[in-house]
Design a protein around this motif. Structure first.
Motif, PDB file in Angstrom:
ATOM      1  N   LYS A 104      42.623  44.215  36.556  1.00  0.00           N
ATOM      2  CA  LYS A 104      41.505  45.106  36.889  1.00  0.00           C
ATOM      3  C   LYS A 104      40.715  44.561  38.081  1.00  0.00           C
ATOM      4  O   LYS A 104      40.315  45.306  38.975  1.00  0.00           O
ATOM      5  CB  LYS A 104      40.588  45.263  35.674  1.00  0.00           C
ATOM      6  CG  LYS A 104      39.401  46.151  35.890  1.00  0.00           C
ATOM      7  CD  LYS A 104      39.822  47.589  36.030  1.00  0.00           C
ATOM      8  CE  LYS A 104      38.610  48.482  36.089  1.00  0.00           C
ATOM      9  NZ  LYS A 104      38.946  49.870  36.342  1.00  0.00           N
ATOM     10  N   LEU A 105      40.495  43.255  38.109  1.00  0.00           N
ATOM     11  CA  LEU A 105      39.709  42.652  39.178  1.00  0.00           C
ATOM     12  C   LEU A 105      40.477  42.557  40.492  1.00  0.00           C
ATOM     13  O   LEU A 105      39.914  42.752  41.563  1.00  0.00           O
ATOM     14  CB  LEU A 105      39.234  41.255  38.763  1.00  0.00           C
ATOM     15  CG  LEU A 105      38.301  41.183  37.558  1.00  0.00           C
ATOM     16  CD1 LEU A 105      37.972  39.730  37.241  1.00  0.00           C
ATOM     17  CD2 LEU A 105      37.040  41.997  37.780  1.00  0.00           C
ATOM     18  N   SER A 106      41.767  42.251  40.414  1.00  0.00           N
ATOM     19  CA  SER A 106      42.531  41.975  41.634  1.00  0.00           C
ATOM     20  C   SER A 106      43.409  43.132  42.105  1.00  0.00           C
ATOM     21  O   SER A 106      43.798  43.172  43.268  1.00  0.00           O
ATOM     22  CB  SER A 106      43.420  40.752  41.425  1.00  0.00           C
ATOM     23  OG  SER A 106      44.466  41.051  40.514  1.00  0.00           O
ATOM     24  N   GLY A 107      43.752  44.023  41.192  1.00  0.00           N
ATOM     25  CA  GLY A 107      44.650  45.118  41.549  1.00  0.00           C
ATOM     26  C   GLY A 107      46.121  44.783  41.377  1.00  0.00           C
ATOM     27  O   GLY A 107      46.985  45.585  41.701  1.00  0.00           O
ATOM     28  N   PHE A 137      31.977  41.812  40.038  1.00  0.00           N
ATOM     29  CA  PHE A 137      33.008  41.101  40.795  1.00  0.00           C
ATOM     30  C   PHE A 137      33.084  41.620  42.232  1.00  0.00           C
ATOM     31  O   PHE A 137      33.236  40.833  43.169  1.00  0.00           O
ATOM     32  CB  PHE A 137      34.360  41.261  40.091  1.00  0.00           C
ATOM     33  CG  PHE A 137      35.494  40.512  40.735  1.00  0.00           C
ATOM     34  CD1 PHE A 137      35.631  39.149  40.552  1.00  0.00           C
ATOM     35  CD2 PHE A 137      36.429  41.173  41.507  1.00  0.00           C
ATOM     36  CE1 PHE A 137      36.687  38.451  41.124  1.00  0.00           C
ATOM     37  CE2 PHE A 137      37.488  40.494  42.087  1.00  0.00           C
ATOM     38  CZ  PHE A 137      37.616  39.125  41.891  1.00  0.00           C
ATOM     39  N   ASP A 138      32.972  42.914  42.401  1.00  0.00           N
ATOM     40  CA  ASP A 138      33.060  43.505  43.740  1.00  0.00           C
ATOM     41  C   ASP A 138      31.923  43.067  44.657  1.00  0.00           C
ATOM     42  O   ASP A 138      32.042  43.164  45.875  1.00  0.00           O
ATOM     43  CB  ASP A 138      33.110  45.032  43.650  1.00  0.00           C
ATOM     44  CG  ASP A 138      34.453  45.526  43.139  1.00  0.00           C
ATOM     45  OD1 ASP A 138      35.436  44.759  43.190  1.00  0.00           O
ATOM     46  OD2 ASP A 138      34.514  46.681  42.685  1.00  0.00           O
ATOM     47  N   ARG A 139      30.836  42.584  44.095  1.00  0.00           N
ATOM     48  CA  ARG A 139      29.714  42.102  44.914  1.00  0.00           C
ATOM     49  C   ARG A 139      29.895  40.648  45.341  1.00  0.00           C
ATOM     50  O   ARG A 139      29.161  40.160  46.187  1.00  0.00           O
ATOM     51  CB  ARG A 139      28.396  42.254  44.151  1.00  0.00           C
ATOM     52  CG  ARG A 139      28.001  43.703  43.939  1.00  0.00           C
ATOM     53  CD  ARG A 139      26.598  43.807  43.407  1.00  0.00           C
ATOM     54  NE  ARG A 139      26.448  43.029  42.185  1.00  0.00           N
ATOM     55  CZ  ARG A 139      25.905  43.469  41.075  1.00  0.00           C
ATOM     56  NH1 ARG A 139      25.422  44.677  41.014  1.00  0.00           N
ATOM     57  NH2 ARG A 139      25.807  42.696  40.020  1.00  0.00           N
ATOM     58  N   LYS A 168      35.376  35.342  44.589  1.00  0.00           N
ATOM     59  CA  LYS A 168      36.418  36.152  43.957  1.00  0.00           C
ATOM     60  C   LYS A 168      37.665  35.314  43.708  1.00  0.00           C
ATOM     61  O   LYS A 168      38.259  35.367  42.624  1.00  0.00           O
ATOM     62  CB  LYS A 168      36.780  37.350  44.837  1.00  0.00           C
ATOM     63  CG  LYS A 168      35.745  38.439  44.827  1.00  0.00           C
ATOM     64  CD  LYS A 168      36.196  39.591  45.710  1.00  0.00           C
ATOM     65  CE  LYS A 168      35.167  40.705  45.691  1.00  0.00           C
ATOM     66  NZ  LYS A 168      35.575  41.851  46.517  1.00  0.00           N
ATOM     67  N   GLN A 169      38.066  34.545  44.696  1.00  0.00           N
ATOM     68  CA  GLN A 169      39.261  33.716  44.555  1.00  0.00           C
ATOM     69  C   GLN A 169      39.088  32.694  43.439  1.00  0.00           C
ATOM     70  O   GLN A 169      40.002  32.449  42.658  1.00  0.00           O
ATOM     71  CB  GLN A 169      39.587  33.009  45.876  1.00  0.00           C
ATOM     72  CG  GLN A 169      40.882  32.233  45.845  1.00  0.00           C
ATOM     73  CD  GLN A 169      42.089  33.119  45.576  1.00  0.00           C
ATOM     74  OE1 GLN A 169      42.146  34.272  46.025  1.00  0.00           O
ATOM     75  NE2 GLN A 169      43.044  32.609  44.826  1.00  0.00           N
ATOM     76  N   ARG A 170      37.913  32.119  43.321  1.00  0.00           N
ATOM     77  CA  ARG A 170      37.664  31.123  42.262  1.00  0.00           C
ATOM     78  C   ARG A 170      37.746  31.745  40.877  1.00  0.00           C
ATOM     79  O   ARG A 170      38.270  31.128  39.947  1.00  0.00           O
ATOM     80  CB  ARG A 170      36.311  30.460  42.469  1.00  0.00           C
ATOM     81  CG  ARG A 170      36.338  29.507  43.625  1.00  0.00           C
ATOM     82  CD  ARG A 170      35.055  28.719  43.710  1.00  0.00           C
ATOM     83  NE  ARG A 170      35.135  27.814  44.826  1.00  0.00           N
ATOM     84  CZ  ARG A 170      34.187  27.662  45.727  1.00  0.00           C
ATOM     85  NH1 ARG A 170      33.063  28.333  45.620  1.00  0.00           N
ATOM     86  NH2 ARG A 170      34.340  26.815  46.718  1.00  0.00           N
TER      87      ARG A 170
END
Length: 89
Positions: A59-62, A5-7, A13-15
């Protein structure tokens, strides 16, 4: 999944996050599970599907996912141009 995801770029990411929000609001886990969850996590093995998706989103967005109601005029699409949330006109 977080490393992958970080890549992603900001639009991708938004999608992904919007797709998780949509699945949570729709409750249609069986239909959309493969859109955002890696194949290594089979749907049948997850007892608390909403909890799993909320934890994944955090986890993905914080942060926790917002409580959204997308309504009947929104659908999740996976076509080439581009996948994500699509508002029917």
């Amino acid at each position: 999944m977080k490393a992958d995801f970080d890549r992603f770029g900001p639009v991708s990411k938004q999608r992904v996050l919007e797709a998780i929000e949509f699945i949570l609001s729709s409750g249609q886990f069986e239909k959309f599970w493969g859109y955002v969850v890696p194949q290594s996590v089979p749907l049948d093995e997850v007892e608390d599907k909403p909890g799993y998706l909320r934890a994944l989103y955090e986890k993905l967005s914080g942060h926790a996912p917002p409580m959204c109601d997308f309504g009947p005029d929104v659908e999740l699409v996976s076509t080439i141009s581009p996948p994500g949330i699509d508002i029917r006109e």
